[in-house]
Design a protein around this motif. Structure first.
Motif: not given
Length: 109
Positions: A22-31, A79-84, A35-40, A68-74
């Protein structure tokens, strides 16, 4: 008319691993405010065109620290979602695809 966008099974399976927080930590962590959560979410909901447009409009720089990957709750499960990997796959899928000139009607068909 645009060619069909085909993503590998690995891409769809990787996106499906997302917990859709809900509060995507991946998006919040991006300096950079990406919005990686929107892409996923676009990938999970079967909208590869939307995911590609998001990637092309705000690609991460090469020297990104992947906060973003470091903050991923998965990562607490396995393992975190492999956004790269997802982003690279989307850029490859976009090659030869005229996304910027595509109309909404073409996108719906």
């Amino acid at each position: 008319m645009m060619k069909e966008i085909e993503l590998s099974r690995a891409v769809t399976e990787e996106a499906a691993r997302c917990l859709l927080c809900y509060d995507a930590p991946c998006a919040a962590a991006c300096p950079l405010g990406r919005a990686p959560d929107h892409l996923v979410r676009s990938l999970v909901l079967g909208n590869p065109l939307g995911a590609i447009q998001q990637e092309l409009s705000g690609a991460c720089p090469a020297d990104c620290a992947r906060h973003c990957m470091k903050a991923c709750l998965r990562a607490k499960i396995d393992l975190p979602i492999r956004l790269s990997f997802l982003r690279k796959s989307l850029r490859e899928a976009a090659q030869g695809t005229s996304i910027t000139t595509m109309t909404a009607k073409e996108a719906a068909s």
